[in-house]
Design an enzyme around this catalytic site. Structure first.
Site, PDB file in Angstrom:
ATOM      1  N   TYR A   1      -1.039  66.016 -10.773  1.00 48.35           N
ATOM      2  CA  TYR A   1      -0.210  66.755  -9.825  1.00 48.35           C
ATOM      3  C   TYR A   1      -0.501  68.250  -9.962  1.00 48.35           C
ATOM      4  O   TYR A   1       0.297  69.027 -10.461  1.00 48.35           O
ATOM      5  CB  TYR A   1       1.272  66.470 -10.062  1.00 48.35           C
ATOM      6  CG  TYR A   1       1.673  65.016  -9.847  1.00 48.35           C
ATOM      7  CD1 TYR A   1       0.855  64.142  -9.117  1.00 48.35           C
ATOM      8  CD2 TYR A   1       2.858  64.509 -10.369  1.00 48.35           C
ATOM      9  CE1 TYR A   1       1.223  62.818  -8.923  1.00 48.35           C
ATOM     10  CE2 TYR A   1       3.228  63.190 -10.174  1.00 48.35           C
ATOM     11  CZ  TYR A   1       2.402  62.349  -9.458  1.00 48.35           C
ATOM     12  OH  TYR A   1       2.762  61.031  -9.266  1.00 48.35           O
TER      13      TYR A   1
ATOM     14  N   HIS B   1      -2.336  55.233 -13.476  1.00 46.91           N
ATOM     15  CA  HIS B   1      -2.094  55.747 -12.130  1.00 46.91           C
ATOM     16  C   HIS B   1      -2.708  54.847 -11.055  1.00 46.91           C
ATOM     17  O   HIS B   1      -2.074  54.559 -10.038  1.00 46.91           O
ATOM     18  CB  HIS B   1      -2.646  57.170 -12.017  1.00 46.91           C
ATOM     19  CG  HIS B   1      -1.835  58.041 -11.128  1.00 46.91           C
ATOM     20  ND1 HIS B   1      -1.752  59.401 -11.276  1.00 46.91           N
ATOM     21  CD2 HIS B   1      -1.047  57.765 -10.058  1.00 46.91           C
ATOM     22  CE1 HIS B   1      -0.965  59.917 -10.351  1.00 46.91           C
ATOM     23  NE2 HIS B   1      -0.527  58.942  -9.606  1.00 46.91           N
TER      24      HIS B   1
ATOM     25  N   PRO C   1      10.438  57.016  -2.241  1.00 46.42           N
ATOM     26  CA  PRO C   1      11.456  56.104  -1.691  1.00 46.42           C
ATOM     27  C   PRO C   1      11.984  56.543  -0.329  1.00 46.42           C
ATOM     28  O   PRO C   1      12.635  55.755   0.357  1.00 46.42           O
ATOM     29  CB  PRO C   1      12.559  56.135  -2.747  1.00 46.42           C
ATOM     30  CG  PRO C   1      12.405  57.468  -3.417  1.00 46.42           C
ATOM     31  CD  PRO C   1      10.923  57.723  -3.443  1.00 46.42           C
TER      32      PRO C   1
ATOM     33  N   ARG D   1       7.909  59.915   1.738  1.00 45.95           N
ATOM     34  CA  ARG D   1       7.416  61.303   1.706  1.00 45.95           C
ATOM     35  C   ARG D   1       8.286  62.234   2.542  1.00 45.95           C
ATOM     36  O   ARG D   1       7.796  63.122   3.237  1.00 45.95           O
ATOM     37  CB  ARG D   1       5.961  61.345   2.154  1.00 45.95           C
ATOM     38  CG  ARG D   1       5.052  60.559   1.231  1.00 45.95           C
ATOM     39  CD  ARG D   1       3.659  60.297   1.791  1.00 45.95           C
ATOM     40  NE  ARG D   1       2.882  59.550   0.811  1.00 45.95           N
ATOM     41  CZ  ARG D   1       2.944  58.233   0.638  1.00 45.95           C
ATOM     42  NH1 ARG D   1       3.754  57.512   1.417  1.00 45.95           N
ATOM     43  NH2 ARG D   1       2.233  57.625  -0.272  1.00 45.95           N
TER      44      ARG D   1
ATOM     45  N   PHE E   1      10.106  61.491   5.153  1.00 44.20           N
ATOM     46  CA  PHE E   1      10.288  61.116   6.552  1.00 44.20           C
ATOM     47  C   PHE E   1      11.650  60.488   6.817  1.00 44.20           C
ATOM     48  O   PHE E   1      12.315  60.802   7.815  1.00 44.20           O
ATOM     49  CB  PHE E   1       9.178  60.154   6.983  1.00 44.20           C
ATOM     50  CG  PHE E   1       9.220  59.799   8.443  1.00 44.20           C
ATOM     51  CD1 PHE E   1       8.670  60.645   9.396  1.00 44.20           C
ATOM     52  CD2 PHE E   1       9.820  58.622   8.874  1.00 44.20           C
ATOM     53  CE1 PHE E   1       8.713  60.323  10.750  1.00 44.20           C
ATOM     54  CE2 PHE E   1       9.869  58.293  10.218  1.00 44.20           C
ATOM     55  CZ  PHE E   1       9.315  59.155  11.156  1.00 44.20           C
TER      56      PHE E   1
END
Length: 395
Positions: free
Chosen positions: A120, A189, A270, A273, A275
């Site tokens: 990240y 990952h 969850p 992103r 939305f």
């Protein structure tokens, strides 16, 4: 300090971490209850029974959940905190001081699971998390991830690296960056097709024995991989995308396998992103230098325009229950299974408040059925990933 002394210290801190996390929620609730009494004149019990949005009621995590079972069990707050968006792939963000203050607020409100990764912003997010949680690591668990391949700090997006040497190197970096004595969960990952999952499990198992990792998990893997890994080293949690617009884990055997084997599930993104929170529309401009949504098929203007119908379903469902679209989406996940712990991320205190209140919401079986049926009538437009990213997800 010799190796034996180091191991003993790690063992002591491992026990302390468990004890601290188990105790940290109660003082927070006491503090909030006192504030509620001072502000509203109500008793703590009355305040706690009030509507989630009532004046004078502060949002906290009021319950805990257990990921995994047996020796692999890890008890954490019912919602965690996804840290990626604090600096990576989510457009503009507040300055460092504001983000650290937000994470402190999350801890004070009972959040005990913070999720980061070396990728990240190569080491950037881990160091931010480490700075924010300095002095608080006895109250929380920090999870991080290994497996992406980096050369001179630049990710090689076409390859993965879960060789034992890289797993160990990433672990040492993550411990140093985050400032914890042991990572709460260390996730793979993405699957590395060139390294057998049994080898990965053996390596992480050794790190657990050394006291550098408490538990381990995997991201975006299929049911067969989960079973193979679990035989070698018990898995605590699977982390995969899961929300009302992406429910593949319900049909590909992953959730069923987790339930059968006693493995927890941690849904990332969850709210799809951001939305499903209702704050994105076809005119939203994503930062071209720091937002991967601009390249995702589901976040192209035409797809957004059509998918907003799903957000309207959540709004309509929540309107009669005093809930926002985001709270409906998070509460739906938490009502699916008691071993599911979502990790929504945010850079805003108002959204942290909103997210945490979802933990107080209980839906009936009829509610769940009605919501799923209404959303199910709308076809989701656009894939969640581009072809390269999708190729790294096990089917």
């Amino acid at each position: 300090m010799n190796k034996q002394q180091t191991m003993s210290r790690r063992g002591f801190l491992k026990v302390a971490a468990f004890t601290g996390a188990a105790l940290c929620v109660e003082p927070t609730l006491n503090k909030v209850a006192a504030a509620e009494r001072a502000f509203s004149g109500r008793s703590a019990s009355t305040a706690n029974q009030a509507e989630a949005g009532a004046v004078g009621s502060a949002a906290v995590v009021r319950s805990k959940r257990t990921l995994g079972s047996g020796a692999a069990a890890l008890t954490v707050s019912a919602l965690g905190f996804g840290c990626m968006g604090l600096n990576h792939n989510r457009s503009q963000h507040p300055d460092r001081a504001a983000e650290i203050a937000l994470m402190h607020e999350a801890v004070e409100r009972g959040v005990t699971l913070f999720d980061t990764a070396e990728s990240y912003g190569y080491h950037v997010n881990e160091k931010l998390v480490g700075e924010a949680l300095k002095g608080l690591t006895d109250r929380v668990f920090v999870s991080s991830k290994f497996g992406h391949k980096f050369v001179n700090g630049v990710q090689v997006k076409t390859e993965e690296d879960s060789t034992p040497a890289n797993i160990r190197a990433v672990c040492e970096n993550s411990l140093r960056n985050t400032g914890v004595e042991a990572l709460g969960i260390f996730y793979q990952h993405r699957i590395d097709p060139n390294t057998p999952i049994e080898t990965v499990a053996e390596t992480v198992g050794a790190l657990i024995k050394e006291g550098k990792v408490l538990h381990w998990g995997m991201c975006e893997v299929n049911a067969d991989t989960i079973r193979r890994a679990h035989k070698v080293c018990p898995v605590t949690a699977i982390q995969s995308e899961y929300h009302l617009m992406h429910r593949t884990v319900e049909t590909n055997g992953v959730l069923q396998t987790c339930e059968e084997l006693g493995i927890g599930f941690v849904p990332y993104s969850p709210l799809n992103r951001g939305f499903l929170g209702g704050n994105i529309n076809e005119y939203t401009l994503f930062d071209t230098t720091n937002d991967n949504r601009q390249d995702l098929p589901r976040f192209q203007p035409d797809a957004i325009r059509q998918n907003l119908r799903i957000v309207e379903v959540l709004n309509a469902f929540g309107r009669t229950r005093g809930l926002t679209a985001a709270q409906v989406a998070l509460a739906w996940l938490m009502n699916k299974q008691p071993w599911i712990v979502p990790i929504p991320g945010t850079t805003k205190l108002s959204h942290l408040e909103e997210n945490l209140r979802a933990g107080d919401v209980t839906f009936s079986a009829e509610d769940m059925g009605d919501l799923e049926a209404a959303v199910g009538k709308i076809e989701v437009v656009g894939n969640r990933y581009n072809k390269l990213q999708e190729s790294k997800v096990q089917q």
